[in-house]
Scaffold this motif. Structure first.
Motif, PDB file in Angstrom:
ATOM      1  N   MET A   1       0.744  -1.123   0.109  1.00 11.97           N
ATOM      2  CA  MET A   1       0.012  -0.049   0.080  1.00 11.97           C
ATOM      3  C   MET A   1       0.844   1.307  -0.045  1.00 11.97           C
ATOM      4  O   MET A   1       1.415   1.495   0.816  1.00 11.97           O
ATOM      5  CB  MET A   1      -0.864   0.154   1.253  1.00 11.97           C
ATOM      6  CG  MET A   1      -1.770   1.083   1.331  1.00 11.97           C
ATOM      7  SD  MET A   1      -2.589   1.483   2.922  1.00 11.97           S
ATOM      8  CE  MET A   1      -1.354   1.889   3.923  1.00 11.97           C
ATOM      9  N   GLU A   2       1.008   1.929  -1.016  1.00 11.35           N
ATOM     10  CA  GLU A   2       1.830   3.144  -1.153  1.00 11.35           C
ATOM     11  C   GLU A   2       0.914   4.386  -0.608  1.00 11.35           C
ATOM     12  O   GLU A   2      -0.103   4.360  -0.278  1.00 11.35           O
ATOM     13  CB  GLU A   2       2.214   3.388  -2.616  1.00 11.35           C
ATOM     14  CG  GLU A   2       2.571   2.165  -3.422  1.00 11.35           C
ATOM     15  CD  GLU A   2       2.016   1.213  -4.075  1.00 11.35           C
ATOM     16  OE1 GLU A   2       0.789   1.426  -4.211  1.00 11.35           O
ATOM     17  OE2 GLU A   2       2.292   0.205  -3.984  1.00 11.35           O
ATOM     18  N   LEU A   3       2.051   5.147  -0.526  1.00 12.34           N
ATOM     19  CA  LEU A   3       1.246   6.673   0.094  1.00 12.34           C
ATOM     20  C   LEU A   3       0.165   7.058  -0.606  1.00 12.34           C
ATOM     21  O   LEU A   3      -0.878   7.627  -0.292  1.00 12.34           O
ATOM     22  CB  LEU A   3       2.622   7.921  -0.173  1.00 12.34           C
ATOM     23  CG  LEU A   3       2.309   9.262   0.538  1.00 12.34           C
ATOM     24  CD1 LEU A   3       2.037   8.982   2.136  1.00 12.34           C
ATOM     25  CD2 LEU A   3       3.150  10.209   0.194  1.00 12.34           C
ATOM     26  N   ASP A   4      -0.005   6.827  -2.108  1.00 12.47           N
ATOM     27  CA  ASP A   4      -1.315   7.324  -2.608  1.00 12.47           C
ATOM     28  C   ASP A   4      -2.607   6.329  -2.302  1.00 12.47           C
ATOM     29  O   ASP A   4      -3.708   6.902  -2.556  1.00 12.47           O
ATOM     30  CB  ASP A   4      -0.949   7.313  -4.226  1.00 12.47           C
ATOM     31  CG  ASP A   4      -0.887   5.519  -4.664  1.00 12.47           C
ATOM     32  OD1 ASP A   4       0.079   5.224  -4.465  1.00 12.47           O
ATOM     33  OD2 ASP A   4      -1.826   5.461  -5.390  1.00 12.47           O
ATOM     34  N   HIS A   5      -2.136   5.379  -1.709  1.00  8.59           N
ATOM     35  CA  HIS A   5      -3.301   4.483  -1.178  1.00  8.59           C
ATOM     36  C   HIS A   5      -4.118   5.148  -0.083  1.00  8.59           C
ATOM     37  O   HIS A   5      -5.229   5.286  -0.117  1.00  8.59           O
ATOM     38  CB  HIS A   5      -2.643   2.860  -0.800  1.00  8.59           C
ATOM     39  CG  HIS A   5      -3.850   2.176  -0.616  1.00  8.59           C
ATOM     40  ND1 HIS A   5      -4.407   1.248  -1.323  1.00  8.59           N
ATOM     41  CD2 HIS A   5      -4.709   1.902   0.747  1.00  8.59           C
ATOM     42  CE1 HIS A   5      -5.454   0.527  -0.825  1.00  8.59           C
ATOM     43  NE2 HIS A   5      -5.369   1.064   0.501  1.00  8.59           N
ATOM     44  N   ILE A   6      -3.246   5.981   0.747  1.00  7.43           N
ATOM     45  CA  ILE A   6      -4.009   6.584   1.779  1.00  7.43           C
ATOM     46  C   ILE A   6      -4.502   7.998   1.469  1.00  7.43           C
ATOM     47  O   ILE A   6      -5.529   8.416   1.658  1.00  7.43           O
ATOM     48  CB  ILE A   6      -2.959   6.723   2.809  1.00  7.43           C
ATOM     49  CG1 ILE A   6      -2.231   5.462   3.344  1.00  7.43           C
ATOM     50  CG2 ILE A   6      -3.501   7.429   4.234  1.00  7.43           C
ATOM     51  CD1 ILE A   6      -0.957   5.778   4.444  1.00  7.43           C
ATOM     52  N   LEU A 542       4.851   9.107   8.302  1.00  4.85           N
ATOM     53  CA  LEU A 542       4.815   8.810   7.045  1.00  4.85           C
ATOM     54  C   LEU A 542       5.146  10.232   6.157  1.00  4.85           C
ATOM     55  O   LEU A 542       6.005  10.101   5.173  1.00  4.85           O
ATOM     56  CB  LEU A 542       3.735   8.186   6.479  1.00  4.85           C
ATOM     57  CG  LEU A 542       3.884   7.570   5.036  1.00  4.85           C
ATOM     58  CD1 LEU A 542       4.920   6.643   4.756  1.00  4.85           C
ATOM     59  CD2 LEU A 542       2.646   6.734   4.489  1.00  4.85           C
ATOM     60  N   TYR A 543       4.557  11.162   6.643  1.00  2.79           N
ATOM     61  CA  TYR A 543       4.293  12.331   5.660  1.00  2.79           C
ATOM     62  C   TYR A 543       5.878  13.210   5.910  1.00  2.79           C
ATOM     63  O   TYR A 543       6.412  13.993   5.042  1.00  2.79           O
ATOM     64  CB  TYR A 543       3.267  13.299   6.136  1.00  2.79           C
ATOM     65  CG  TYR A 543       2.182  12.966   5.174  1.00  2.79           C
ATOM     66  CD1 TYR A 543       2.214  13.027   3.784  1.00  2.79           C
ATOM     67  CD2 TYR A 543       1.074  12.719   6.006  1.00  2.79           C
ATOM     68  CE1 TYR A 543       0.878  12.684   3.233  1.00  2.79           C
ATOM     69  CE2 TYR A 543      -0.257  12.434   5.188  1.00  2.79           C
ATOM     70  CZ  TYR A 543      -0.101  12.480   3.923  1.00  2.79           C
ATOM     71  OH  TYR A 543      -1.314  11.913   3.179  1.00  2.79           O
ATOM     72  N   ALA A 544       6.402  12.928   7.232  1.00  3.42           N
ATOM     73  CA  ALA A 544       7.639  13.295   7.399  1.00  3.42           C
ATOM     74  C   ALA A 544       8.840  12.679   6.798  1.00  3.42           C
ATOM     75  O   ALA A 544       9.668  13.364   6.038  1.00  3.42           O
ATOM     76  CB  ALA A 544       8.088  13.144   8.960  1.00  3.42           C
ATOM     77  N   ILE A 545       8.681  11.534   6.637  1.00  3.28           N
ATOM     78  CA  ILE A 545       9.752  10.815   5.556  1.00  3.28           C
ATOM     79  C   ILE A 545       9.201  11.385   4.048  1.00  3.28           C
ATOM     80  O   ILE A 545      10.400  11.550   3.315  1.00  3.28           O
ATOM     81  CB  ILE A 545       9.209   9.080   5.545  1.00  3.28           C
ATOM     82  CG1 ILE A 545       9.826   8.712   6.955  1.00  3.28           C
ATOM     83  CG2 ILE A 545      10.319   8.422   4.434  1.00  3.28           C
ATOM     84  CD1 ILE A 545       9.446   7.063   7.316  1.00  3.28           C
ATOM     85  N   ALA A 546       8.016  11.332   3.507  1.00  2.00           N
ATOM     86  CA  ALA A 546       7.645  11.743   2.134  1.00  2.00           C
ATOM     87  C   ALA A 546       8.437  13.113   2.035  1.00  2.00           C
ATOM     88  O   ALA A 546       9.094  13.706   1.104  1.00  2.00           O
ATOM     89  CB  ALA A 546       6.404  11.855   1.986  1.00  2.00           C
ATOM     90  N   ALA A 547       8.273  13.864   3.131  1.00  2.00           N
ATOM     91  CA  ALA A 547       8.963  15.387   2.660  1.00  2.00           C
ATOM     92  C   ALA A 547      10.403  15.412   2.683  1.00  2.00           C
ATOM     93  O   ALA A 547      10.885  16.198   1.812  1.00  2.00           O
ATOM     94  CB  ALA A 547       8.585  16.235   4.245  1.00  2.00           C
TER      95      ALA A 547
END
Length: 574
Positions: A1-6, A542-547
């Protein structure tokens, strides 16, 4: 489940598309997933093929103990299921080591070997070994194919593709039923047409392989009647194995192996665009963010562990807190009820059950079984349209109520008329009708939702382990059902149906009081249901890692329960 799944990033950013529009816009993805679901077809075929083979006199003459001993018959059916349970458990580390495609190819080779041994079996040992080897491969496939489909899919059509896997299983059952209906005529339906039956009662004689076979073996029905169905399952396995060579590996696997170039190329192939495409680059970063999140999660939870010890330690998180235990219990119980409502008991022993309802002759039983396969397949289709409109709970409740009523009626008819059902054909046909009604109610509800719902209640950190546990639990329950059903049909007769009806009633009560509705709910809303904040904390990290990878939250639209809008956070490059 990738970030776009959420959150709808990557290729799903912006306005949410309808499921069927997205499918039309991704024909390659749909074709890839449909092709990979041949793995489900193999599972369904191997499930269904044994029911007709067990009724063939040439098979009984070759393996008389399986035909005579109900307990031994249960073990023959269930050997596949027990080994499938083992295959589903061990394939996680295998898939991480050799890749999703590599794992599928290994399973195909193992399945081909097991099928060849079953088709060419000359004694019981060879038959059991072949069944066990094929079962191990089936377990591998049922674990890896949904994982592969999920990892290459877009978030908007993942649920539909899970139902596609269930549809493939029912198609495999359907094909095996009708194939056997045809092959039973090879050489005739009788083993030795000139030798009268000696088994059964004086009023109803049946074939006894110990006495009703001549000195030259079966002079009527050929061994090909059952060897061909066993051998033909090799063909779709080979098609799957060869075809997967031409499809890309999962981008997530390459990301786990730190092979960014190969991962982006694989994702670009799946999305049918260039590796330089901006949306592909962003989607790959969202995959990388989740992989990094899971690695950080494992380092924090299990410091110093790696390899198999880390893999096994991950299961402890499923029981570490009360909310985690509740999620695990619901996921496993859904799979438990899926089996103990009796679906596979009918699939494995359908001709025997139709015989109890007064259908005389093996041909009639196999014909009724073939019709059951058609009903089974067609009744799965409504789930494609209803699961995201009506919701999970209403379908589960309706399915449990319908199966309970149907099983009680069938049990009452068999219990009330007993051996005189042949003299009351109307009652027998009512019983057969309610077997089909049972199938309808199960196929639109517990069959597909049993696979969908567990995937929706777990948070990211332990989802893969949770799905592995729920899958293994359904295999173990499946094994138990396959093992005990022939003995139950022989010893308690109508009580078998009351037994399964009781579990259908318990499933109704369990759904009413325990199972939450997951339709349209975000992971944070599932937190509220179970009384924790796990998903919220995970999303923040997860958003911290994405950033840190160059993605940031550009805009968000809060979930509007009244209008049924999903949470959308569009990710854009810094």
């Amino acid at each position: 489940m990738e970030l776009d799944h959420i959150e709808g990033s990557g290729h799903n950013a912006g306005q949410k598309k309808g499921t069927y529009k997205e499918l039309r816009e991704n024909p390659y993805l749909l074709g890839l997933s449909a092709f990979a679901s041949i793995g489900g077809f193999l599972f369904g075929y191997d499930q269904g093929v044994v029911s007709g083979v067990l009724t063939m006199e040439s098979f009984a003459a070759k393996f008389p103990r399986i035909a005579i001993d109900s307990g031994f018959k249960g073990w023959f059916v269930s050997t596949l299921l027990l080994c499938a349970w083992a295959g589903s458990l061990v394939n996680g580390p295998v898939a991480d080591k050799v890749g999703r495609k590599g794992s599928i190819e290994i399973a195909v080779v193992i399945f081909t070997l097991g099928s060849a041994l079953q088709a060419g079996a000359v004694d019981l040992v060879m038959a059991f070994i072949g069944r066990g080897i094929a079962g191990f491969a089936v377990g591998m496939l049922t674990m890896i194919v949904p994982m592969y489909m999920s990892e290459v899919s877009t978030s908007g059509i993942r649920g539909t593709l899970v139902v596609l896997q269930q549809l493939s299983i029912t198609l495999g059952i359907l094909v095996s039923y009708w194939l056997e209906y045809g092959t039973q005529y090879i050489g005739g339906t009788r083993c030795a047409p000139d030798i009268p039956y000696t088994g059964g009662t004086a009023s109803q004689r049946t074939f006894d392989p110990r006495f009703d076979v001549g000195p030259n073996g079966c002079t009527g029905q050929s061994d090909a009647a059952w060897r061909i169905p066993f051998s033909l399952q090799i063909l779709p396995a080979i098609i799957l194995g060869i075809g997967m060579l031409f499809f890309p590996e999962s981008p997530r696997y390459y990301c786990m192996r730190d092979n960014e170039e190969a991962g982006i190329k694989a994702l670009a192939r799946i999305r049918r665009t260039s590796p330089d495409d901006e949306m592909v680059q962003k989607e790959y970063l969202s995959i990388k963010a989740e992989v990094m999140f899971e690695e950080a999660f494992n380092r924090e939870k299990f410091p110093g562990k790696s390899g198999i010890s880390l893999y096994l330690a991950g299961y402890t998180t499923l029981f570490s807190t009360l909310p985690a235990f509740k999620r695990t219990a619901i996921g496993c119980c859904v799979m438990f009820f899926q089996q103990f409502i009796g679906c596979n008991a009918i699939i494995y022993y359908a001709p025997t059950i139709f015989g109890q309802l007064g259908l005389s002759g093996k041909t009639s039983g196999l014909l009724a079984t073939g019709v059951y396969g058609i009903v089974n397949t067609l009744s799965t289709l409504p789930a494609l349209f209803l699961i995201d409109k009506v919701g999970r709970r209403p379908l589960l409740l309706a399915g449990a109520a319908g199966t309970f009523i149907s099983l009680v009626i069938v049990g009452g008819i068999i219990g009330g008329y007993g051996s005189t059902l042949k003299d009351h054909p109307a009652a027998g046909w009512i019983g057969i009708a309610f077997i089909y009604i049972y199938d309808v109610n199960f196929s639109y509800s517990w069959a597909p939702i049993g696979w969908v719902l567990p995937s929706e209640i777990y948070n990211i950190g332990n989802r893969s382990k949770a799905m592995s546990l729920t899958t293994s639990s359904t295999w173990m329950c499946n094994f138990i059902i396959g093992l005990v059903t022939p003995g139950m049909l022989q010893t308690i007769g109508y009580g078998t149906y009351i037994f399964f009806a009781a579990f259908a009633l318990i499933a109704f009560v369990f759904t009413w009081f325990v199972i939450p509705e997951t339709k349209g709910k975000s992971l944070e809303e599932m937190d509220a249901v179970f009384g924790d904040t796990t998903a919220h904390e995970e999303k923040t990290r997860l958003y911290a890692i994405a950033a840190s990878l160059g993605l940031e939250e550009a805009e968000s639209a809060a979930y509007d329960e009244k209008e049924g809008k999903a949470v959308q956070i569009e990710a854009t490059n810094k």
